[in-house]
Design a protein around this motif. Structure first.
Motif, PDB file in Angstrom:
ATOM      1  N   GLY A 202      21.614  30.528  20.756  1.00 34.50           N
ATOM      2  CA  GLY A 202      22.813  30.569  19.616  1.00 34.50           C
ATOM      3  C   GLY A 202      22.801  31.968  19.066  1.00 34.50           C
ATOM      4  N   GLU A 203      22.387  33.000  19.747  1.00 34.85           N
ATOM      5  CA  GLU A 203      22.365  34.374  19.411  1.00 34.85           C
ATOM      6  C   GLU A 203      23.680  34.896  19.755  1.00 34.85           C
ATOM      7  OE1 GLU A 203      18.648  36.642  20.102  1.00 34.85           O
ATOM      8  OE2 GLU A 203      17.631  34.759  19.508  1.00 34.85           O
ATOM      9  N   ARG A 204      23.843  35.985  19.161  1.00 33.74           N
ATOM     10  CA  ARG A 204      25.158  36.827  19.413  1.00 33.74           C
ATOM     11  C   ARG A 204      24.940  37.473  21.056  1.00 33.74           C
ATOM     12  NH1 ARG A 204      28.322  40.577  15.337  1.00 33.74           N
ATOM     13  NH2 ARG A 204      28.967  38.761  14.753  1.00 33.74           N
ATOM     14  N   MET A 205      25.844  37.298  21.741  1.00 38.80           N
ATOM     15  CA  MET A 205      25.948  37.754  23.169  1.00 38.80           C
ATOM     16  C   MET A 205      26.420  39.172  23.145  1.00 38.80           C
ATOM     17  SD  MET A 205      28.223  36.929  26.646  1.00 38.80           S
ATOM     18  CE  MET A 205      29.674  37.366  25.877  1.00 38.80           C
ATOM     19  N   PRO A 206      25.882  40.242  23.614  1.00 38.58           N
ATOM     20  CA  PRO A 206      26.551  41.269  23.708  1.00 38.58           C
ATOM     21  C   PRO A 206      27.951  41.558  24.075  1.00 38.58           C
ATOM     22  CG  PRO A 206      24.415  41.369  24.496  1.00 38.58           C
ATOM     23  CD  PRO A 206      24.672  40.235  24.280  1.00 38.58           C
ATOM     24  N   GLU A 207      28.847  42.141  23.683  1.00 37.63           N
ATOM     25  CA  GLU A 207      30.423  42.252  24.098  1.00 37.63           C
ATOM     26  C   GLU A 207      30.404  42.389  25.606  1.00 37.63           C
ATOM     27  OE1 GLU A 207      32.875  42.941  20.229  1.00 37.63           O
ATOM     28  OE2 GLU A 207      32.786  44.489  21.741  1.00 37.63           O
ATOM     29  N   ILE A 208      31.305  42.081  26.149  1.00 31.61           N
ATOM     30  CA  ILE A 208      31.684  42.354  27.663  1.00 31.61           C
ATOM     31  C   ILE A 208      32.752  43.443  27.467  1.00 31.61           C
ATOM     32  CG2 ILE A 208      32.527  41.601  29.978  1.00 31.61           C
ATOM     33  CD1 ILE A 208      31.854  38.785  29.328  1.00 31.61           C
ATOM     34  N   ARG A 209      32.729  44.645  28.064  1.00 30.80           N
ATOM     35  CA  ARG A 209      33.365  45.681  28.063  1.00 30.80           C
ATOM     36  C   ARG A 209      33.318  46.548  29.143  1.00 30.80           C
ATOM     37  NH1 ARG A 209      33.437  49.483  22.793  1.00 30.80           N
ATOM     38  NH2 ARG A 209      32.509  47.702  21.867  1.00 30.80           N
ATOM     39  N   VAL A 210      34.382  46.099  30.349  1.00 31.56           N
ATOM     40  CA  VAL A 210      34.082  46.789  31.797  1.00 31.56           C
ATOM     41  C   VAL A 210      35.235  47.076  32.178  1.00 31.56           C
ATOM     42  CG1 VAL A 210      34.256  44.621  32.766  1.00 31.56           C
ATOM     43  CG2 VAL A 210      32.803  46.517  33.801  1.00 31.56           C
ATOM     44  N   ILE A 211      35.361  48.335  32.959  1.00 22.49           N
ATOM     45  CA  ILE A 211      36.617  48.418  33.736  1.00 22.49           C
ATOM     46  C   ILE A 211      36.218  48.142  35.330  1.00 22.49           C
ATOM     47  CG2 ILE A 211      38.104  49.720  32.340  1.00 22.49           C
ATOM     48  CD1 ILE A 211      37.215  52.273  34.139  1.00 22.49           C
ATOM     49  N   ALA A 212      37.071  47.935  36.165  1.00 20.71           N
ATOM     50  CA  ALA A 212      36.562  47.647  37.704  1.00 20.71           C
ATOM     51  C   ALA A 212      37.772  48.207  38.628  1.00 20.71           C
ATOM     52  CB  ALA A 212      36.367  46.296  37.844  1.00 20.71           C
ATOM     53  N   PRO A 213      37.701  49.676  38.899  1.00 19.98           N
ATOM     54  CA  PRO A 213      38.916  50.433  39.666  1.00 19.98           C
ATOM     55  C   PRO A 213      38.594  49.955  41.094  1.00 19.98           C
ATOM     56  CG  PRO A 213      37.063  51.763  38.789  1.00 19.98           C
ATOM     57  CD  PRO A 213      36.596  50.413  38.488  1.00 19.98           C
ATOM     58  N   GLY A 214      39.248  49.972  42.058  1.00 16.38           N
ATOM     59  CA  GLY A 214      39.099  49.891  43.535  1.00 16.38           C
ATOM     60  C   GLY A 214      40.528  49.255  44.231  1.00 16.38           C
ATOM     61  N   ARG A 215      40.077  49.184  45.511  1.00 12.32           N
ATOM     62  CA  ARG A 215      41.293  48.978  46.433  1.00 12.32           C
ATOM     63  C   ARG A 215      41.724  47.469  46.394  1.00 12.32           C
ATOM     64  NH1 ARG A 215      39.233  53.492  49.775  1.00 12.32           N
ATOM     65  NH2 ARG A 215      37.512  52.088  50.014  1.00 12.32           N
ATOM     66  N   THR A 216      43.165  47.159  46.569  1.00 11.79           N
ATOM     67  CA  THR A 216      43.752  45.951  46.579  1.00 11.79           C
ATOM     68  C   THR A 216      44.904  45.755  47.675  1.00 11.79           C
ATOM     69  OG1 THR A 216      45.147  46.830  44.805  1.00 11.79           O
ATOM     70  CG2 THR A 216      43.246  45.321  44.176  1.00 11.79           C
ATOM     71  N   TYR A 217      45.215  44.762  48.076  1.00 15.89           N
ATOM     72  CA  TYR A 217      45.936  44.564  49.253  1.00 15.89           C
ATOM     73  C   TYR A 217      47.033  43.729  49.232  1.00 15.89           C
ATOM     74  CZ  TYR A 217      42.055  47.162  51.132  1.00 15.89           C
ATOM     75  OH  TYR A 217      40.833  47.855  51.369  1.00 15.89           O
ATOM     76  N   ARG A 218      48.269  43.664  49.168  1.00 15.97           N
ATOM     77  CA  ARG A 218      49.250  42.890  49.344  1.00 15.97           C
ATOM     78  C   ARG A 218      50.542  43.357  50.419  1.00 15.97           C
ATOM     79  NH1 ARG A 218      50.871  42.297  42.854  1.00 15.97           N
ATOM     80  NH2 ARG A 218      48.801  42.262  42.358  1.00 15.97           N
ATOM     81  N   VAL A 219      51.137  42.234  50.889  1.00 16.55           N
ATOM     82  CA  VAL A 219      52.027  42.448  51.920  1.00 16.55           C
ATOM     83  C   VAL A 219      53.405  42.955  51.255  1.00 16.55           C
ATOM     84  CG1 VAL A 219      53.496  41.422  53.870  1.00 16.55           C
ATOM     85  CG2 VAL A 219      51.223  40.542  53.295  1.00 16.55           C
ATOM     86  N   ASP A 220      53.317  44.318  50.974  1.00 18.39           N
ATOM     87  CA  ASP A 220      54.418  45.066  49.938  1.00 18.39           C
ATOM     88  C   ASP A 220      54.448  46.259  50.494  1.00 18.39           C
ATOM     89  OD1 ASP A 220      54.971  43.504  47.609  1.00 18.39           O
ATOM     90  OD2 ASP A 220      53.538  44.312  46.546  1.00 18.39           O
TER      91      ASP A 220
END
Ligand code: FA5
Length: 346
Positions: free
Chosen positions: A192-210
């Motif tokens: 029941g203790e405080r969880m450190p905040e999640i603060r993250v970025i995740a850059p990278g390649r992505t794919y779509r039929v576009d």
């Protein structure tokens, strides 16, 4: 001139007339070979008296030596001529300027991603990396995306063997990173203790039929996730406003949060920006999607959705690069034309 002198002068003329070593060797055979003129003279000694044999033999031997000396001199002259020709052909002009090796440089989108990482880093965001081939669970299901959502259609998504997909966005990294974070702090959470905040970025390649001037089948996204106990939409706006001002080095831009829908955020918005001045003045371009993380997704992180709240965003670094450099067709970044790409070398 006696017959021996004639022989020597004939040999001299023929050797001098031979233009190559091979032809010189042919000429040599005509004098010193088995049936050569000198050899024939030596054979003729047999018919002479011992007295004549002595004087004639000595004279022929002398002739033979003269022919051999002429041959050797011509051999050396030909070898020297060949060397000179070779040196001339391979002449090295040491005054010529050196050949420059092509200088490499980072791709303009990589430069943007470095910039994005530095700016969010200064706001306390960690940087995470994840797989480009994703499972259905991380890419869709864990993000509250139902079976019949159009993003799952074959027309939009590249499916690979085994039911996996080339990730259609960087949002699966929200789940991957949050699940790992929750696992890393499971003891604290259980107590029941405080969880450190999640603060993250995740850059990278992505794919779509576009594919058009603002869409490429392979493109980049940069996911952002901030989860804590009281992270609000106001924080989201502040973080993005701050980010864009720093990225474009101007406060002279407008930011628009256009209400939208994503299954994994509620409420959701598309982020558009427009510059108040400069060559792109007044033109709105969508640069990302964002919203408060949906409670179902917070639960898929392994967290109590009553207790933890926050926002997520997905920016398009390719579009940011277009705006930063005033490029009007995003596909130019991926054509691999060095005449275009080398303009961005820093
Ligand atoms: C998404 O992909 C959501 N995952 C974003 C998000 C994350 C919303 C977290 C809420 C929370 P969208 O499809 O709008 O959203 O894409 C986000 C950005 O990616 C777009 O604004 C655009 O900048 C960029 N983008 C999308 N498709 C392409 C493409 N084909 N080529 C280049 N950039 C693209």
């Amino acid at each position: 001139m006696n017959d021996l002198d004639t022989l020597v002068s004939d040999a001299e003329r023929e050797f001098a007339a031979a233009p190559t070593p091979a032809e010189l060797e042919n000429a040599k055979a005509r004098y010193l070979g088995k049936a050569g003129r000198v050899t024939e003279l030596l054979k003729g000694l047999a018919a002479l008296t011992p007295e004549d044999k002595k004087t004639r033999g000595a004279a022929i031997n002398q002739t033979k030596q003269r022919v051999e000396a002429l041959l050797q001199a011509r051999r050396e002259a030909l070898a020297e001529a060949e060397l000179q020709a070779q040196l001339k052909a391979e002449a090295l002009d040491v005054t010529l300027p050196g050949r420059r090796r092509g200088e490499g440089g980072l791709h303009p989108v990589s430069l943007s991603i470095e910039r994005i990482e530095a700016i969010f880093g200064s706001m306390g965001f960690a940087v995470a990396d994840g797989p480009e081939i994703e499972t259905d669970w991380f890419n869709f299901t864990a993000l509250n995306t139902p079976e019949d959502h159009p993003a799952r259609s074959m027309h939009d998504t590249f499916y690979v063997e085994g039911g996996n997909v080339l990730r259609t966005h960087t949002s699966p990294m929200q789940v991957r990173h949050a699940v790992q974070h929750v696992r890393d702090h499971a003891d604290k959470i259980a107590r029941g203790e405080r969880m450190p905040e999640i603060r993250v970025i995740a850059p990278g390649r992505t794919y779509r039929v576009d594919s058009d001037a603002t869409h490429s089948p392979m493109f980049h996204q940069c996911e952002g996730l901030w989860i804590g106990e009281s992270v609000s939409f106001a924080d989201l706006k502040a973080v993005l406003a701050d980010f864009f001002a720093t990225f474009f080095e101007t406060t002279d831009l407008q930011l628009r949060f256009r209400p939208s829908f994503f299954p994994f955020t509620e409420p959701s918005a598309e982020v558009d920006i427009a510059f108040a001045s400069g060559p792109l003045k007044g033109r709105w371009l969508e640069v990302g999607g964002c919203g408060q993380v949906h409670p179902n997704v917070v639960r898929n992180f392994g967290l109590d959705a009553e207790h933890y709240i926050g926002f997520a965003f997905g920016l398009g670094p390719d579009r940011l690069t277009m705006l930063r450099y005033g490029v009007n067709d995003l596909r130019l970044f991926f054509d691999g034309d060095l005449r275009f790409l080398s303009q961005f070398r820093v």
